[in-house]
Scaffold this motif. Structure first.
Motif, PDB file in Angstrom:
ATOM      1  N   LEU A 236      -0.640   2.556   8.562  1.00  0.00           N
ATOM      2  CA  LEU A 236      -1.846   1.762   8.301  1.00  0.00           C
ATOM      3  C   LEU A 236      -1.865   0.502   9.160  1.00  0.00           C
ATOM      4  N   SER A 237      -0.685  -0.046   9.438  1.00  0.00           N
ATOM      5  CA  SER A 237      -0.654  -1.229  10.298  1.00  0.00           C
ATOM      6  C   SER A 237      -0.916  -0.842  11.753  1.00  0.00           C
TER       7      SER A 237
ATOM      8  N   THR B 142      -2.466  -4.634   7.281  1.00  0.00           N
ATOM      9  CA  THR B 142      -3.880  -4.299   7.081  1.00  0.00           C
ATOM     10  C   THR B 142      -4.752  -5.533   6.873  1.00  0.00           C
ATOM     11  N   VAL B 143      -4.221  -6.540   6.171  1.00  0.00           N
ATOM     12  CA  VAL B 143      -5.053  -7.724   5.922  1.00  0.00           C
ATOM     13  C   VAL B 143      -5.267  -8.531   7.202  1.00  0.00           C
TER      14      VAL B 143
ATOM     15  N   LEU C 283       0.789  -1.235   0.000  1.00  0.00           N
ATOM     16  CA  LEU C 283       0.000   0.000   0.000  1.00  0.00           C
ATOM     17  C   LEU C 283       0.822   1.287   0.000  1.00  0.00           C
TER      18      LEU C 283
ATOM     19  N   THR D  41     -10.825  -8.331  12.380  1.00  0.00           N
ATOM     20  CA  THR D  41     -12.010  -7.493  12.574  1.00  0.00           C
ATOM     21  C   THR D  41     -13.248  -8.190  12.013  1.00  0.00           C
ATOM     22  N   ARG D  42     -13.109  -8.728  10.804  1.00  0.00           N
ATOM     23  CA  ARG D  42     -14.247  -9.432  10.192  1.00  0.00           C
ATOM     24  C   ARG D  42     -14.649 -10.661  11.001  1.00  0.00           C
TER      25      ARG D  42
ATOM     26  N   GLU E  43      -7.802  -6.587   9.120  1.00  0.00           N
ATOM     27  CA  GLU E  43      -9.113  -6.699   8.479  1.00  0.00           C
ATOM     28  C   GLU E  43      -9.742  -8.077   8.743  1.00  0.00           C
TER      29      GLU E  43
ATOM     30  N   ALA F  98       3.226  -5.032  14.979  1.00  0.00           N
ATOM     31  CA  ALA F  98       2.674  -4.406  13.778  1.00  0.00           C
ATOM     32  C   ALA F  98       3.706  -4.479  12.644  1.00  0.00           C
ATOM     33  N   ARG F  99       3.227  -4.533  11.424  1.00  0.00           N
ATOM     34  CA  ARG F  99       4.111  -4.701  10.265  1.00  0.00           C
ATOM     35  C   ARG F  99       4.596  -3.353   9.755  1.00  0.00           C
TER      36      ARG F  99
ATOM     37  N   MET G 254      -2.862   1.455  12.744  1.00  0.00           N
ATOM     38  CA  MET G 254      -4.304   1.695  12.859  1.00  0.00           C
ATOM     39  C   MET G 254      -5.099   0.388  13.039  1.00  0.00           C
ATOM     40  N   GLN G 255      -4.505  -0.723  12.650  1.00  0.00           N
ATOM     41  CA  GLN G 255      -5.201  -2.005  12.826  1.00  0.00           C
ATOM     42  C   GLN G 255      -5.358  -2.355  14.307  1.00  0.00           C
ATOM     43  N   MET G 256      -4.478  -1.817  15.136  1.00  0.00           N
ATOM     44  CA  MET G 256      -4.626  -2.038  16.582  1.00  0.00           C
ATOM     45  C   MET G 256      -5.931  -1.434  17.076  1.00  0.00           C
TER      46      MET G 256
ATOM     47  N   LYS H 168      -8.519  -0.601  15.135  1.00  0.00           N
ATOM     48  CA  LYS H 168      -9.637  -1.229  14.417  1.00  0.00           C
ATOM     49  C   LYS H 168     -10.049  -2.557  15.060  1.00  0.00           C
TER      50      LYS H 168
END
Lengths: 259, 289
Positions: free
Chosen positions: B178-179, B142-143, B91, B149-150, B146, B171-172, B181-183, B185
């Motif tokens: 963006l990684s 991010t994946v 990304l 989260t899903r 995601e 985190a990556r 932010m996954q925390m 999310k």
């Protein structure tokens, strides 16, 4: 190397630190201490203040000004009790219906023995979860360094803003360079790759707004923040709490959605 | 390391021919043996896999990949993978990331560092996520964010408990902010699942550190850990650099973290399934089984 210049500016000596904002953006700042569990972490300053006429809860990561102050505040690297102190104030804010405003400036959460023993990871994790569901408006402003999880633990908010010369990243450019290339000296390159400037983050949809820094005249920045924060909070207040929380959830939910 | 010829039968005259000697000897080729980091004994891979990848001599828990874990924990043929189609893109155009991803896909034979799905444990339906050590040591991009989260959103929709096996260096960094932010999310999704009154159990496996420990790993209603697992925010090397001294032995190991109050129970992998079944039973409403 534009990005690394910003990193240096964000860390520059003499740059306004957390408590400067608490004192100049607000009136009647009243500090409260302690997490009621272990101690009082001076890297995190918490209290209540008035934003124009509006009572708000304020939280700031504070790096310290002179050497003695810096040591007392552990250079703005919070221990778990710092994050728990912040959470305690946020819960009080929720109880009394006060909006929460956080100022973030830290190289990261402290990576020491005692911080690990007292559950640094758990303290950060709890803040992320609880902030996501806090039923009052939350706005976080990155004013200097935004170092990874230690910054995010005070930046799960309805809106996240950044000063023009603030940076926000998953890892410091030095850390990234030393892991990736075994050479911390390549930090400039890493800073570029990490896309950590306010402009980058705005483009990626991670922040809502950049606060420009007119010739280091921080009094103008305080004025801008006072007005903008007031407007943003007033706008938040037109939503009911459930709508606000849904938006906050979606704000983070959409970051990194893969199709 | 043991001398290579240790387990070889001494040659005698009757076995003079090399060819004969090779076919008659029940020796195991090197790649089918591992040396246990716990007790230094040499173990045959087969006996290790039959024992849930736990050393039969000293109890050391070896790393195991996500699919092996799923087979170990879920009832036979009950696991159905979800969101397996999601694939990572570079990304922020981070130098070398594409190559790293390609290598990780090859090494793990997976598309990403977490496998999610629904399944049954001892008859109890649940949603699961299991992190994959051979994909960039379970790092969260991010994946990964995601998919997890899903998984929680799926569990809310179907009123299911979530069982999560965590394993990650954090985190990556190749995905930058963006990684991170996954925390937030994933934590938001955990919170919603929790507020829906549903159960979330995490099993912390070696290693669980960084952004994963500081988000969904530490947010379980019940937090279990495997013996000896490294659990912490910062990695031991970073801490040593920060405090400029050696860490005491056992620091950040599951037993230590439990003593400090952050883990409910340490569960041996061989008892994990029965333990999880028991916990799920406690929280199931009548007729769930």
């Amino acid at each position: 190397m534009e990005a690394y210049k910003k990193v240096m500016a964000a860390r520059a000596k003499g740059r306004a630190t957390g408590t400067d904002y608490l004192q100049h953006v607000f009136t009647d700042f009243t500090e409260f201490h302690g997490d009621r569990r272990y101690g009082d972490d001076l890297a995190v300053v918490t209290g209540i203040a008035k934003l124009k006429r509006l009572p708000v809860t304020v939280i700031a990561l504070e790096k310290g000004r002179d050497t003695k102050d810096k040591v007392a505040r552990n250079f703005g690297m919070a221990h778990p009790e710092g994050y728990r102190k912040a959470l305690r104030q946020m819960k009080l804010a929720e109880k009394f219906g006060r909006p929460v405003i956080c100022f973030v400036d830290t190289a990261g959460a402290y990576c020491g023995l005692d911080a690990e023993e007292r559950g640094q990871a758990q303290a950060i994790a709890e803040n992320l979860m609880e902030m996501m569901a806090l039923r009052v408006p939350v706005i976080s402003v990155l004013i200097g360094e935004g170092g990874s999880g230690g910054a995010l633990a005070l930046a799960v908010a309805d809106q996240v803003w950044m000063l023009e010369n603030a940076v926000y990243s998953v890892i410091s450019p030095e850390g990234c360079a030393s892991i990736l290339w075994k050479d911390a000296g390549r930090a400039k390159e890493a800073a570029e790759c990490l896309r950590m400037t306010a402009q980058d983050l705005l483009e990626m949809g991670v922040i809502e707004k950049i606060i420009y820094e007119p010739q280091n005249d921080f009094s103008k920045i305080y004025d801008t923040l006072r007005n903008d924060l007031y407007d943003a909070i007033t706008a938040c207040k037109t939503l009911n709490a459930d709508e606000m929380l849904e938006r906050r959830y979606q704000r983070f939910r959409r970051i990194g959605v893969v199709k | 390391m043991l001398p290579k010829g240790l387990f070889q039968k001494p040659k005698n005259e009757l076995e003079s021919s090399d060819k004969y000697a090779q076919s008659a000897m029940p020796s195991v080729p090197d790649e089918m043996c591992v040396s246990c980091p716990g007790c230094r004994k040499t173990l045959v891979l087969g006996e290790l896999t039959d024992n849930c990848h736990v050393c039969p001599k000293c109890g050391h828990h070896f790393r195991m990949n996500a699919r092996q874990r799923i087979n170990l924990i879920c009832d036979a043929d009950s696991f159905e993978e979800l969101f397996g189609e999601l694939e990572t893109k570079d990304l922020i155009h981070f130098p070398g990331y594409e190559k790293k991803l390609k290598h990780a896909r090859l090494e793990s034979a997976e598309k990403e560092a977490v496998i999610c799905g629904s399944g049954k444990i001892g008859g109890f339906a649940c949603a699961l996520f299991v992190m994959e050590p051979y994909f960039m040591m379970g790092s969260m991009g991010t994946v990964v964010g995601e998919k997890i989260t899903r998984t929680f959103e799926y569990a809310i929709e179907h009123r299911l408990p979530v069982i999560g096996f965590t394993l990650s260096g954090g985190a990556r960094m190749q995905e930058g902010i963006l990684s991170l932010m996954q925390m937030a999310k994933t934590s938001g999704a955990v919170k919603r699942h929790s507020d829906a009154g549903l159960l979330y159990i995490t099993v912390l496996t070696d290693p669980t550190t960084g952004g994963v420990s500081a988000s969904f790993a530490m947010e379980g209603d019940i937090i279990l850990a495997e013996p000896g697992a490294l659990i912490g925010f910062a990695g031991p090397r970073v801490i040593e650099q920060t405090i400029r001294q050696k860490l005491p032995p056992g620091f950040q190991r599951a037993e230590f973290v439990q003593k400090k109050g952050f883990v409910d129970a340490i569960v041996n992998r061989r008892e994990e399934k029965a333990y999880l079944k028991k916990l799920l039973g406690f929280h199931a409403s009548m007729g769930d089984e």
